[in-house]
Design a protein around this motif. Sequence first.
Motif, PDB file in Angstrom:
ATOM      1  N   ARG A   1       0.801  -1.139  -0.078  1.00  0.00           N
ATOM      2  CA  ARG A   1       0.102   0.206  -0.118  1.00  0.00           C
ATOM      3  C   ARG A   1       0.963   1.262   0.053  1.00  0.00           C
ATOM      4  O   ARG A   1       1.989   1.291   0.685  1.00  0.00           O
TER       5      ARG A   1
ATOM      6  N   ARG B   1       0.356   4.034   1.257  1.00  0.00           N
ATOM      7  CA  ARG B   1       0.579   4.855   2.752  1.00  0.00           C
ATOM      8  C   ARG B   1       1.708   4.404   3.265  1.00  0.00           C
ATOM      9  O   ARG B   1       2.521   4.848   4.018  1.00  0.00           O
ATOM     10  N   ARG B   2       1.867   2.770   3.168  1.00  0.00           N
ATOM     11  CA  ARG B   2       2.990   2.111   3.969  1.00  0.00           C
ATOM     12  C   ARG B   2       4.240   2.519   3.271  1.00  0.00           C
ATOM     13  O   ARG B   2       5.384   2.958   4.111  1.00  0.00           O
TER      14      ARG B   2
ATOM     15  N   SER C   1      -5.856   7.464  -3.144  1.00  0.00           N
ATOM     16  CA  SER C   1      -6.285   6.704  -2.267  1.00  0.00           C
ATOM     17  C   SER C   1      -5.642   6.194  -1.007  1.00  0.00           C
ATOM     18  O   SER C   1      -4.660   5.666  -1.216  1.00  0.00           O
ATOM     19  N   GLU C   2      -6.195   6.111   0.142  1.00  0.00           N
ATOM     20  CA  GLU C   2      -5.513   5.759   1.203  1.00  0.00           C
ATOM     21  C   GLU C   2      -5.237   4.301   1.088  1.00  0.00           C
ATOM     22  O   GLU C   2      -4.055   3.712   1.635  1.00  0.00           O
ATOM     23  N   THR C   3      -5.786   3.622   0.283  1.00  0.00           N
ATOM     24  CA  THR C   3      -5.809   1.918   0.090  1.00  0.00           C
ATOM     25  C   THR C   3      -5.144   1.716  -1.116  1.00  0.00           C
ATOM     26  O   THR C   3      -5.084   0.439  -1.315  1.00  0.00           O
ATOM     27  N   ARG C   4      -4.806   2.411  -2.058  1.00  0.00           N
ATOM     28  CA  ARG C   4      -3.977   2.403  -3.362  1.00  0.00           C
ATOM     29  C   ARG C   4      -2.784   1.518  -3.010  1.00  0.00           C
ATOM     30  O   ARG C   4      -2.117   1.776  -2.168  1.00  0.00           O
ATOM     31  N   ARG C   5      -2.603   0.444  -3.858  1.00  0.00           N
ATOM     32  CA  ARG C   5      -1.266  -0.189  -3.924  1.00  0.00           C
ATOM     33  C   ARG C   5      -0.405   0.292  -5.011  1.00  0.00           C
ATOM     34  O   ARG C   5      -0.871   0.955  -5.969  1.00  0.00           O
TER      35      ARG C   5
END
Length: 104
Positions: free
Chosen positions: A54, A56-57, A80-84
Amino acid sequence: MVLPALTPSQRAEALEKAKAVRKERGDLMAALKAGTLPLTDLLARQDAVAGKIRMRRVLESLPGIGAVRAGQLLADLGISETRRIQGLGANQRARLLALFPPKD
């Protein structure tokens, strides 16, 4: 969705494979945090191991960027926060690389 029934040996093999992938992702994030792996190299990888991380990570693993700053950057970049990594578009990648240019 019904999960397939696995034999004990198949299950053990799948668990080992998952463990190896998690370790490799952890090593990538540690190298990114240490500064030995540039963001450009991570984004250029086309394998499933790096592609499933992700964003964010990834941002939180960059030196000097914490959880709050990573959230602000994602919002500013329109990601998006969940985008990879594998789901980033060309414009999103370009904006990320402009924000974090490779160090010579």
